[in-house]
Design a protein around this motif. Structure first.
Motif, PDB file in Angstrom:
ATOM      1  N   ILE A  80       0.815  -1.221   0.000  1.00 26.64           N
ATOM      2  CA  ILE A  80       0.000   0.000   0.000  1.00 26.64           C
ATOM      3  C   ILE A  80       0.853   1.278   0.000  1.00 26.64           C
ATOM      4  O   ILE A  80       1.073   1.911   1.033  1.00 26.64           O
ATOM      5  N   GLY A 139       4.416   7.180   9.790  1.00 24.40           N
ATOM      6  CA  GLY A 139       3.561   6.173   9.162  1.00 24.40           C
ATOM      7  C   GLY A 139       2.865   5.296  10.186  1.00 24.40           C
ATOM      8  O   GLY A 139       2.927   5.550  11.398  1.00 24.40           O
ATOM      9  N   GLY A 140       2.215   4.264   9.684  1.00 20.24           N
ATOM     10  CA  GLY A 140       1.394   3.395  10.519  1.00 20.24           C
ATOM     11  C   GLY A 140       2.192   2.690  11.607  1.00 20.24           C
ATOM     12  O   GLY A 140       1.692   2.485  12.718  1.00 20.24           O
ATOM     13  N   MET A 141       3.425   2.334  11.291  1.00 18.98           N
ATOM     14  CA  MET A 141       4.256   1.658  12.292  1.00 18.98           C
ATOM     15  C   MET A 141       4.422   2.563  13.518  1.00 18.98           C
ATOM     16  O   MET A 141       4.165   2.153  14.648  1.00 18.98           O
ATOM     17  N   ASN A 144       1.063   3.200  15.351  1.00 16.95           N
ATOM     18  CA  ASN A 144       0.645   2.056  16.167  1.00 16.95           C
ATOM     19  C   ASN A 144       1.491   1.955  17.431  1.00 16.95           C
ATOM     20  O   ASN A 144       0.991   1.626  18.509  1.00 16.95           O
ATOM     21  N   HIS A 178      -1.526  -6.092  11.100  1.00 18.07           N
ATOM     22  CA  HIS A 178      -0.264  -5.743  10.451  1.00 18.07           C
ATOM     23  C   HIS A 178       0.868  -5.988  11.446  1.00 18.07           C
ATOM     24  O   HIS A 178       0.692  -5.805  12.666  1.00 18.07           O
ATOM     25  N   SER A 180       3.274  -4.359  12.305  1.00 21.09           N
ATOM     26  CA  SER A 180       3.682  -3.201  13.110  1.00 21.09           C
ATOM     27  C   SER A 180       3.138  -3.320  14.534  1.00 21.09           C
ATOM     28  O   SER A 180       3.725  -2.781  15.473  1.00 21.09           O
ATOM     29  N   GLY A 233      -9.803  -2.011   8.281  1.00 27.13           N
ATOM     30  CA  GLY A 233      -9.112  -2.112   6.995  1.00 27.13           C
ATOM     31  C   GLY A 233      -7.873  -2.963   7.154  1.00 27.13           C
ATOM     32  O   GLY A 233      -6.776  -2.440   7.376  1.00 27.13           O
ATOM     33  N   THR A 235      -4.698  -5.193   6.204  1.00 21.50           N
ATOM     34  CA  THR A 235      -3.712  -5.016   5.134  1.00 21.50           C
ATOM     35  C   THR A 235      -4.023  -5.939   3.959  1.00 21.50           C
ATOM     36  O   THR A 235      -3.948  -5.535   2.802  1.00 21.50           O
ATOM     37  N   ASP A 260      -6.423   0.351  14.334  1.00 18.66           N
ATOM     38  CA  ASP A 260      -5.488   0.545  13.227  1.00 18.66           C
ATOM     39  C   ASP A 260      -6.291   0.712  11.939  1.00 18.66           C
ATOM     40  O   ASP A 260      -6.793  -0.262  11.366  1.00 18.66           O
ATOM     41  N   ALA A 262      -4.811   2.415   9.385  1.00 21.65           N
ATOM     42  CA  ALA A 262      -3.734   3.004   8.574  1.00 21.65           C
ATOM     43  C   ALA A 262      -4.146   3.041   7.108  1.00 21.65           C
ATOM     44  O   ALA A 262      -4.028   4.063   6.435  1.00 21.65           O
ATOM     45  N   TYR A 263      -4.647   1.910   6.625  1.00 21.25           N
ATOM     46  CA  TYR A 263      -5.109   1.835   5.236  1.00 21.25           C
ATOM     47  C   TYR A 263      -6.577   2.258   5.139  1.00 21.25           C
ATOM     48  O   TYR A 263      -6.940   3.157   4.368  1.00 21.25           O
ATOM     49  N   ASP A 289      -3.195   6.612   7.890  1.00 23.19           N
ATOM     50  CA  ASP A 289      -2.031   7.014   7.093  1.00 23.19           C
ATOM     51  C   ASP A 289      -2.452   7.818   5.873  1.00 23.19           C
ATOM     52  O   ASP A 289      -2.817   7.227   4.846  1.00 23.19           O
ATOM     53  N   HIS A 291      -0.473   8.894   3.887  1.00 17.71           N
ATOM     54  CA  HIS A 291       0.401   8.436   2.796  1.00 17.71           C
ATOM     55  C   HIS A 291      -0.015   7.068   2.246  1.00 17.71           C
ATOM     56  O   HIS A 291       0.733   6.447   1.491  1.00 17.71           O
ATOM     57  N   LYS A 292      -1.185   6.620   2.617  1.00 17.37           N
ATOM     58  CA  LYS A 292      -1.761   5.463   1.941  1.00 17.37           C
ATOM     59  C   LYS A 292      -2.925   5.982   1.104  1.00 17.37           C
ATOM     60  O   LYS A 292      -2.734   6.459  -0.006  1.00 17.37           O
TER      61      LYS A 292
HETATM   62  C1  LIG Z   1      -3.192  -1.878   8.552  1.00 15.33           C
HETATM   63  C2  LIG Z   1      -1.776  -1.348   8.518  1.00 15.33           C
HETATM   64  N1  LIG Z   1      -1.237  -0.861   9.636  1.00 15.33           N
HETATM   65  C3  LIG Z   1       0.007  -0.378   9.664  1.00 15.33           C
HETATM   66  C4  LIG Z   1       0.787  -0.364   8.538  1.00 15.33           C
HETATM   67  C5  LIG Z   1       2.193   0.183   8.600  1.00 15.33           C
HETATM   68  O1  LIG Z   1       2.215   1.443   7.993  1.00 15.33           O
HETATM   69  P1  LIG Z   1       3.576   2.141   7.527  1.00 15.33           P
HETATM   70  O2  LIG Z   1       4.118   1.274   6.443  1.00 15.33           O
HETATM   71  O3  LIG Z   1       3.112   3.469   7.070  1.00 15.33           O
HETATM   72  O4  LIG Z   1       4.492   2.222   8.702  1.00 15.33           O
HETATM   73  C6  LIG Z   1       0.272  -0.868   7.341  1.00 15.33           C
HETATM   74  C7  LIG Z   1       1.085  -0.891   6.119  1.00 15.33           C
HETATM   75  O5  LIG Z   1       0.665  -1.342   5.079  1.00 15.33           O
HETATM   76  C8  LIG Z   1      -1.057  -1.368   7.328  1.00 15.33           C
HETATM   77  O6  LIG Z   1      -1.617  -1.871   6.219  1.00 15.33           O
END
Ligand SMILES: Cc1ncc(COP(=O)(O)O)c(C=O)c1O
Length: 479
Positions: A80, A139-141, A144, A178, A180, A233, A235, A260, A262-263, A289, A291-292
Motif C-alpha cells: 500500500i 507512518g502506521g508503524m 501504532n 499488520h 507493526s 481495513g 492489510t 489501526d 492506517a489503510y 495514514d 500516505h496510503k
Molecule cells: C493496517 C496497517 N497498519 C500499519 C501499517 C504500517 O504502515 P507504515 O508502512 O506506514 O508504517 C500498514 C502498512 O501497510 C497497514 O496496512
C-alpha cells in the motif's frame, strides 16, 4: 550559493518530473535487474570534486530512475504505497526548502498552526469532538507504536512511563493484524508473546466470541488486559472489525481501545460508502495514514487521540535546552511534549495543499474508483470457476486464489509465486502475494489515481493465461 544554477536546475527538475509523470505508463513498472547490479552501480566513494546539478541530474537519469518501482504507473497495485498526488509532490519540494522543524513551536510557528488544523480535519473525519488531538508521524508503524504506548500508560495508571512494566499485561488483536502491532507491543514492553492473536470469521473480522474467551482465560491466570486493538481495513483485504463490540469489551475491561485504520482510514473520504467505519469514533486512539489512501507522498502517518491530554501525559518531558523563553503567555503548542519525535518533518503541508487543490469530494472519487476496480476484479474472478476471491471487497484490496485442484498445496503456492514473479518481470503490473487461512493468494490493491477499468481487465486476462500455463507446466513435468 549560485541562485541562478539553483533556479535553472529547479525549473528543469519540475519539467523533468512533469515529463516523468506523463510518460511513466509507457515505462516498465519494475526493472528486474539483480540486486548486485544495483549495489555495484552505487559502489562509489564520497565525492569530493564539486559537480554541477545538471550533471548530477544526468547521473540520476542513468542510475536511479530506470530502476525505481514506478508507483505512478497505472499497473501498480501492490503493497500500500499510493501514486502520490501531484500537488503533494510540489508541497514536498517547498517543505524541504522551508525546513520547518515541528518539534518546537519556535522553529515553525505557522507550520505548527497548519499541522494542528490538518490533525483537526482528520479528527473531524473520524467524528472526534473538540477534546481530541493527535500527531502526524512517519507512518502506521510509528502511529501504532504511539497508540500502544498510550494504552500501556493509561492502563497502568501512568506508572509504566516511570517504572516500566512490572506485571503481566496482555493485548488482543485479530490474526489479520499488520506486523507493526507485534513490533509495537514489543517496543512498549508488553512483549510479543503477550499479544493474543484472535482468529477471524469468514469475513476476516476478529471473532468477538473468541476474543471474550481469551480475555477470560488470561484474567483467570492473573493477567491484566491493557489494550484491545481493532482493525478498520486489514492489510490483506480491507476487512473491518466490529468496532462497537470491541468498544463494549474495552469498557468492560477498563482498557484502551486502539484502532489501526492506517489503510482503511481512506474510506472516510469516500462519497459512496459513508459511515462504513461505524464506531471508529469510540476508539481511544486511531492510526490513519494519509500516505496510503489519501494519496499523499511519503511520509505522512497520523495518530489521533480522543482525549488530547493523554499525549502530554505520555510524552510531556521538558528538558532545559528546549525551554522557549518567548513562551510567556503559554500559548505556543509544542509537539515535542505531545509526541514521541523531537525533530519532526513538516508533514501537514502536502495534506493541506491536496485538500485545498483537489477538494475532499474529488479525493473521495479517487477512493471510490479504486473500490470499483476491486469490485470489478472480484466479479471477474467469481465468474471464472478456476479462481476464488476471498471476500467481496469492501475497500480496494482483493485476494484471489487460483484453485488448480490437480496440484499439491506446495505446487499451488509455488504457482502463485511464479506467476507473480513473471508478471513483475514483464513490467506491466505489480502486486503482491499473501497467505490467509493457510492458502496462498494474489493480493491486488489499487491505491492509485491512474488505474482504469481496462487495466483491471488486462490484469485478469494475464492472470488467467499465466495460471493455466503454469498448471500445464507442472503437469507435463510430473508425467
Ligand atoms: C493496517 C496497517 N497498519 C500499519 C501499517 C504500517 O504502515 P507504515 O508502512 O506506514 O508504517 C500498514 C502498512 O501497510 C497497514 O496496512
Amino acid at each position: 550559493m549560485d541562485y541562478n544554477e539553483f533556479r535553472e536546475a529547479g525549473h528543469k527538475l519540475v519539467d523533468h518530473i512533469a515529463d516523468y509523470l506523463q510518460q511513466v505508463p509507457l515505462k516498465p513498472l519494475f526493472n528486474p535487474v539483480e540486486p548486485a547490479f544495483l549495489y555495484d552501480l552505487f559502489n562509489e566513494k564520497i565525492p569530493d570534486a564539486p559537480e554541477s546539478l545538471a550533471n548530477i541530474q544526468r547521473s540520476l537519469d542513468e542510475k536511479l530512475i530506470p530502476y525505481c518501482t514506478h508507483v505512478n504507473h497505472p499497473g501498480y497495485m501492490g503493497l500500500i504505497t499510493p501514486s502520490p498526488n501531484p500537488a503533494g509532490i510540489l508541497s514536498e519540494f517547498l517543505a524541504a526548502a522551508l525546513n520547518q522543524n515541528l518539534g518546537a513551536y519556535s522553529i515553525g510557528p505557522s507550520a505548527t498552526a497548519m499541522e494542528l488544523r490538518v490533525i483537526r480535519w482528520l479528527n473531524d473525519l473520524i467524528g472526534y469532538d473538540e477534546k481530541a488531538g493527535g500527531n502526524l508521524t512517519s507512518g502506521g508503524m510509528t502511529s501504532n507504536f504511539i497508540g500502544l504506548k498510550l494504552a500501556r500508560d493509561y492502563s497502568t495508571n501512568d506508572t509504566a512511563q516511570h517504572d516500566g512494566i512490572k506485571e503481566d499485561w496482555v493485548a488482543y488483536v485479530s490474526e489479520e493484524r499488520h506486523v507493526s502491532l507485534d513490533k509495537a507491543v514489543d517496543a512498549v514492553g508488553i512483549g510479543r508473546n503477550n499479544l493474543r492473536t484472535i482468529a477471524t470469521n469468514d469475513q476476516y473480522q476478529v471473532r468477538i466470541d473468541l476474543l471474550k474467551e481469551a480475555i477470560q482465560k488470561d484474567k483467570a491466570k492473573g493477567l491484566r488486559p491493557v489494550c484491545i486493538i481493532g482493525l478498520a481495513g486489514t492489510t490483506n483485504l480491507g476487512a473491518i472489525d466490529d468496532l462497537e463490540s470491541l468498544y463494549e469489551i474495552a469498557q468492560l475491561e477498563n482498557c484502551w481501545l486502539h484502532v489501526d485504520a492506517a489503510y482503511g482510514g481512506g474510506m472516510l473520504l469516500s462519497n459512496k460508502y459513508k459511515g462504513i467505519l461505524q464506531g471508529l469514533n469510540l476508539a481511544d486512539s486511531v492510526t490513519i495514514d494519509p500516505h496510503k489512501w489519501f494519496y499523499a507522498p511519503l511520509d505522512a502517518g497520523a495518530i489521533l487521540v480522543k482525549d488530547h491530554k493523554r499525549l502530554n501525559i505520555s510524552f510531556g518531558m521538558q528538558p532545559a535546552y528546549l525551554t522557549d523563553q518567548s513562551q510567556q503567555k503559554n500559548e505556543r503548542y509544542q509537539f515535542y511534549v505531545n509526541g514521541f519525535e523531537q525533530s519532526k518533518r513538516f508533514r501537514s503541508l502536502k495534506i493541506w495543499v491536496s485538500f485545498h487543490h483537489y477538494g475532499k469530494t474529488k479525493m473521495g472519487e479517487w477512493v471510490d474508483n479504486n473500490i470499483a476496480h476491486a469490485k470489478h476484479l472480484h466479479q471477474l474472478a467469481i465468474n471464472d470457476p478456476g479462481f476464488e476471491s476471498a471476500t467481496e471487497p469492501i475497500m480496494s484490496a482483493v485476494c484471489l486464489h487460483y484453485k488448480a485442484p490437480r496440484l499439491t498445496n506446495d505446487q499451488n503456492k509455488q504457482l502463485h509465486f511464479a506467476v507473480t514473479e513473471k508478471i513483475e518481470s514483464e513490467g506491466r503490473f505489480w502486486f503482491a502475494t499473501t497467505i490467509m487461512k493457510g492458502k496462498t493468494w494474489f493480493r491486488i490493491n489499487p491505491v492509485n489515481i491512474y488505474t482504469e477499468m481496462h487495466h483491471i481487465d488486462e490484469l485478469f486476462k494475464t492472470l488467467q493465461a499465466y495460471c493455466k500455463e503454469k498448471v500445464k507446466n507442472y503437469l507435463v513435468n510430473q508425467v
